[in-house]
Design an enzyme around this catalytic site. Structure first.
Site, PDB file in Angstrom:
ATOM      1  N   GLU A   1       0.863  -1.184   0.000  1.00  0.00           N
ATOM      2  CA  GLU A   1       0.000   0.000   0.000  1.00  0.00           C
ATOM      3  C   GLU A   1       0.898   1.232   0.000  1.00  0.00           C
ATOM      4  O   GLU A   1       1.800   1.355   0.831  1.00  0.00           O
ATOM      5  CB  GLU A   1      -0.905  -0.024   1.246  1.00  0.00           C
ATOM      6  N   ARG A   2       0.668   2.101  -0.958  1.00  0.00           N
ATOM      7  CA  ARG A   2       1.469   3.335  -1.109  1.00  0.00           C
ATOM      8  C   ARG A   2       2.953   3.025  -1.299  1.00  0.00           C
ATOM      9  O   ARG A   2       3.821   3.772  -0.837  1.00  0.00           O
ATOM     10  CB  ARG A   2       1.290   4.278   0.088  1.00  0.00           C
TER      11      ARG A   2
ATOM     12  N   ASP B  74      -3.014  14.255   7.158  1.00  0.00           N
ATOM     13  CA  ASP B  74      -2.488  12.993   6.618  1.00  0.00           C
ATOM     14  C   ASP B  74      -1.251  13.187   5.747  1.00  0.00           C
ATOM     15  O   ASP B  74      -1.361  13.141   4.521  1.00  0.00           O
ATOM     16  CB  ASP B  74      -3.586  12.293   5.810  1.00  0.00           C
TER      17      ASP B  74
ATOM     18  N   GLU C 172       3.840   9.084  -0.703  1.00  0.00           N
ATOM     19  CA  GLU C 172       2.453   8.994  -1.158  1.00  0.00           C
ATOM     20  C   GLU C 172       1.941  10.327  -1.701  1.00  0.00           C
ATOM     21  O   GLU C 172       1.300  10.375  -2.747  1.00  0.00           O
ATOM     22  CB  GLU C 172       1.564   8.530   0.004  1.00  0.00           C
TER      23      GLU C 172
ATOM     24  N   HIS D 202      -4.235  18.731   0.597  1.00  0.00           N
ATOM     25  CA  HIS D 202      -5.119  17.708   0.036  1.00  0.00           C
ATOM     26  C   HIS D 202      -5.830  18.135  -1.255  1.00  0.00           C
ATOM     27  O   HIS D 202      -7.035  17.911  -1.421  1.00  0.00           O
ATOM     28  CB  HIS D 202      -6.139  17.232   1.062  1.00  0.00           C
TER      29      HIS D 202
ATOM     30  N   ASN E 217      -3.385  -1.808   7.542  1.00  0.00           N
ATOM     31  CA  ASN E 217      -4.667  -2.385   7.144  1.00  0.00           C
ATOM     32  C   ASN E 217      -4.402  -3.890   7.101  1.00  0.00           C
ATOM     33  O   ASN E 217      -4.107  -4.459   6.061  1.00  0.00           O
ATOM     34  CB  ASN E 217      -5.109  -1.859   5.778  1.00  0.00           C
TER      35      ASN E 217
ATOM     36  N   ARG F 253     -11.947  17.431   9.977  1.00  0.00           N
ATOM     37  CA  ARG F 253     -11.138  16.218  10.126  1.00  0.00           C
ATOM     38  C   ARG F 253      -9.890  16.474  10.966  1.00  0.00           C
ATOM     39  O   ARG F 253      -9.445  15.604  11.721  1.00  0.00           O
ATOM     40  CB  ARG F 253     -10.757  15.707   8.730  1.00  0.00           C
TER      41      ARG F 253
ATOM     42  N   TRP G  59     -12.894  13.386   1.713  1.00  0.00           N
ATOM     43  CA  TRP G  59     -11.953  12.788   0.770  1.00  0.00           C
ATOM     44  C   TRP G  59     -11.883  13.615  -0.504  1.00  0.00           C
ATOM     45  O   TRP G  59     -11.297  13.186  -1.501  1.00  0.00           O
ATOM     46  CB  TRP G  59     -12.358  11.325   0.457  1.00  0.00           C
TER      47      TRP G  59
ATOM     48  N   GLU H  13     -10.787   4.260   8.942  1.00  0.00           N
ATOM     49  CA  GLU H  13     -10.948   3.894   7.532  1.00  0.00           C
ATOM     50  C   GLU H  13     -11.455   2.458   7.385  1.00  0.00           C
ATOM     51  O   GLU H  13     -10.937   1.678   6.587  1.00  0.00           O
ATOM     52  CB  GLU H  13      -9.632   4.094   6.778  1.00  0.00           C
TER      53      GLU H  13
HETATM   54  C1  BDP Z   1      -3.361   7.304   4.241  1.00  0.00           C
HETATM   55  C2  BDP Z   1      -3.206   6.355   3.102  1.00  0.00           C
HETATM   56  C3  BDP Z   1      -3.833   5.013   3.337  1.00  0.00           C
HETATM   57  C4  BDP Z   1      -3.405   4.489   4.702  1.00  0.00           C
HETATM   58  C5  BDP Z   1      -3.763   5.479   5.766  1.00  0.00           C
HETATM   59  C6  BDP Z   1      -3.229   5.114   7.132  1.00  0.00           C
HETATM   60  O1  BDP Z   1      -3.762   6.942   1.958  1.00  0.00           O
HETATM   61  O2  BDP Z   1      -3.444   4.167   2.298  1.00  0.00           O
HETATM   62  O3  BDP Z   1      -3.992   3.263   4.967  1.00  0.00           O
HETATM   63  O4  BDP Z   1      -3.186   6.728   5.477  1.00  0.00           O
HETATM   64  O5  BDP Z   1      -2.240   5.710   7.530  1.00  0.00           O
HETATM   65  O6  BDP Z   1      -2.317   8.222   4.107  1.00  0.00           O
HETATM   66  O7  BDP Z   1      -3.795   4.270   7.806  1.00  0.00           O
END
Ligand code: BDP
Length: 674
Positions: free
Chosen positions: A144-145, A341, A369, A483, A187, A312, A506, A268
């Site tokens: 992921e990323r 984020d 990312e 963002h 995740n 947020r 988002w 999430e």
């Molecule tokens: C965001 C990402 C996502 C991650 C999330 C996280 O887009 O893929 O799962 O953070 O940190 O930056 O849990």
């Protein structure tokens, strides 16, 4: 130069032009065998000490022998070391543990490579006990990323087949003081906690142990339901408690020094204690109690937000601050550096410093990312130093970095992105190092011997690295904007983005709030009041438009397009100038790189050159997308010193910058950008 008292000085030489063959980036900053066979005195038996001795024997060039000695110097703690200057023909390196000696060995080799003299005692003690990489690697090999290939962990081969890269990885981490690693994505799949996977994890832990690295896992909070067949994962349920206790016992039987769990809960879509009307503290403490007898830790993430609340940026604080004092002593709350984020620039997360009876750790993102992924050169040390300027590192218990490592030959995709892995490790050891020191160190370590590279060129590459983060902020989202990214992949700009049914938080418009009056998110006392979460003096500084720094202005304030900035320019003109400046900065990076061409391995040169072309094109893309789009609200012309757009807004809206093989508006097909 007295050869006995001075480390051998090595002229800084050809940049990455390996005499051993073409550059492929796989060596990282690791010492190379010199063939000198230095004398190493050591009368202690330990695999790690033997590794330290081997590194020195193979790479040390100097008249002095090196003596490795275990000491009992409590102030040094577990990882610290002391290096005494040469006396009686030897240099003495002392530490309380074998891993301390290994760190000291890498220090000596680093000094040698940089041409530093050893004319006084060196005493090094890391500020943080836990210096941890978080891999967001999935068990199917995807990351992921991740932008540097597939996962380094070959789960379908383990435990039988052991890639030599596992050892290289451990060695590279040890050389910069990283001593812990979370192997799997936050995740998390519960599968990692099955007996089959624990055996695989144990194999990696066996390799990493010699290099002082502890293995941690991301745990899925619903594992007792998914694996154990329980009807609940309620942290106060006896069966759930028992399930985790047994699971921990099982893990520690296989991995006696297992580090513990990282948990993303109720964030999430991930399960967590709140699903059972329990608090984050209830969830974290339940796991902490299962780990405690074994000495394990829980790293509980504070990255939570829901679509319903107003701002947020306030949510982690609202949820976690009331829990202060409720977490067990083997729990650390892991907090992203900023409140939203990993944006190119965020203020610090106000949770830092607000939970004084809770152990806190910061989470940085090394993988880019939101910073051009593997195409853009962005040296991140200045960003992390900025954070440490706000938040006293001494108030933190640990530092985590989301890894930018994959199975590409060069580990990190962009060859120069290796410097971010390096910088993370060095700052986790000593957050007082400057970005410049780290950039210079890294450059020196990746230099190979050969014909000389002019100091001027080396300095200009350092400058290029140091200026790169501000350049990215300028061409992506200056003045506190954040963002503005395209939906999902977070690569290119989509300030206009709108999706049927998408969560408002988002979508970029949630953050930039552009309208005919102005732009920016009002988080002041007259807006969402997020500013009230900050301690003084920040609360007051950020709340007041007069004192709020320009680089966070639109994070905290919604201001009219003709607002007069400190520079005397209108907000609109100032915004335009930043985008222009960002584009120019990338052009300058291209010129710097060009000037270094004669001294750089041709493959490396071409690789970076190609990525800089994409970065420059992207910068222009960002500028045009944002200025053309925001210009529809401001209705103001571009100032004279800002170059005219090369794209039209319609064309930009039709192209998904960041998807593989994207087509530039010119119609030209660019290389894959992912
Ligand atoms: C965001 C990402 C996502 C991650 C999330 C996280 O887009 O893929 O799962 O953070 O940190 O930056 O849990």
């Amino acid at each position: 130069m007295n050869s006995k008292c001075i480390l051998a000085f090595f002229a800084v030489c050809v940049f990455l032009a390996s005499p051993l063959g073409a550059y492929n980036g796989s060596r990282l900053w690791l010492p190379e065998k010199t063939g000198d066979q230095a004398t190493i005195l050591n009368d202690v038996e330990s695999t790690t000490i033997l590794l330290a001795a081997e590194e020195l024997r193979d790479a040390w060039r100097g008249d002095c022998a090196i003596e490795l000695k275990l000491s009992e110097d409590t102030a040094l703690g577990r990882d610290g070391y002391v290096i005494a200057p040469p006396a009686d023909g030897k240099i003495t390196l002392k530490a309380n543990t074998d891993i301390g000696l290994l760190y000291g060995a890498y220090h000596l080799l680093r000094m040698q490579r940089m041409g530093h003299e050893l004319n006084k005692e060196i005493r090094e003690i890391p500020l943080f006990d836990v210096r941890i990489l978080n891999h967001w690697d999935n068990l199917d090999g995807t990351i992921e990323r991740g932008y540097a290939g597939r996962s380094l962990w070959k789960w379908n081969e383990l435990p039988d087949i052991v890639s030599p890269r596992y050892r290289d990885y451990a060695r590279a981490n040890a050389a910069i003081g990283i001593n812990a690693v979370v192997l799997n994505n936050v995740n998390a799949s519960s599968k990692i906690l099955t007996a089959e996977y624990i055996e695989k994890v144990a194999k990696l832990a066996d390799i990493f142990r010699d290099y002082g690295i502890k293995v941690y896992l991301s745990a899925n909070f619903a594992a007792p339901m998914q694996l154990g067949g329980l009807h609940t994962a309620d942290p106060l349920d006896d069966d759930v408690v028992e399930w985790w206790r047994e699971k921990c016992d099982e893990i520690y039987k296989m991995i006696p020094d297992f580090g513990g769990f990282l948990v993303k809960a109720n964030s999430e879509g991930q399960p967590g204690p709140c699903d059972f009307d329990r608090s984050h503290a209830d969830g974290a403490n339940m796991l902490a109690k299962a780990l405690k007898p074994h000495g394990g830790l829980v790293m509980w993430r504070s990255f939570v937000y829901s679509p319903t609340d107003d701002d947020r940026a306030k949510q982690a604080y609202l949820e976690f601050n009331p829990l202060d004092g409720q977490f067990d002593d083997n729990v650390m709350v892991q907090i992203k550096n900023g409140p939203v984020d990993f944006q190119p620039r965020e203020p610090f997360n106000p949770l830092f410093g607000s939970m004084l009876s809770t152990k806190q750790m910061v989470e940085f993102q090394i993988t880019q990312e939101y910073l051009g992924q593997s195409n853009h050169l962005v040296f991140l040390a200045p960003m992390w130093k900025e954070f440490f300027g706000w938040v006293n590192p001494r108030a933190l218990s640990a530092v985590a970095g989301v890894a930018n490592i994959g199975d590409n030959d060069n580990w990190t995709g962009h060859p120069l992105a290796q410097s971010n892995w390096y910088a993370f490790g060095r700052l986790a050891w000593n957050p007082d190092l400057s970005s410049r020191e780290i950039a210079e160190e890294w450059l020196s370590l990746i230099l190979y011997d050969g014909s000389p590279i002019p100091e001027l060129i080396k300095n200009s590459i350092t400058e290029m690295m140091l200026s790169s983060r501000e350049a990215a902020v300028d061409y992506m989202m200056p003045l506190g904007l954040h963002h503005l990214f395209a939906f999902g992949h977070h690569y290119g700009p989509e300030p206009w983005c709108w999706r049927e049914g998408a969560r408002p938080d988002w979508l970029p418009s949630y953050y930039h709030q552009a309208d005919s009056v102005g732009i920016g998110f009002n988080r002041s006392e007259s807006g969402s009041k997020a500013v009230a979460q900050y301690p003084q003096p920040y609360r007051e500084i950020y709340n007041n438009v007069e004192t709020c720094p320009d680089n966070l202005l639109l994070w905290f304030h919604h201001l009219p397009w003709d607002f007069k900035m400190k520079s005397g320019l209108t907000l609109w003109n100032e915004l335009c100038c930043h985008y222009e400046r960002g584009c120019q900065a990338v052009k300058k990076m291209q010129a710097t790189w060009k000037s270094a061409e004669p001294y750089i391995d041709a493959d490396l040169y071409k690789d970076v050159e190609r990525r800089l072309v994409i970065q420059s094109r992207d910068a222009e893309w960002w500028k045009d997308a944002c200025l053309l789009y925001f210009g529809e609200f401001s209705q103001m012309p571009l100032p004279e010193n800002v170059s005219a757009p090369v794209h039209t807004l319609d064309a930009l809206k039709n192209v998904k910058l960041g998807i593989t093989n994207y087509e530039a508006p010119s119609g030209e097909l660019l290389d894959s950008v992912r």
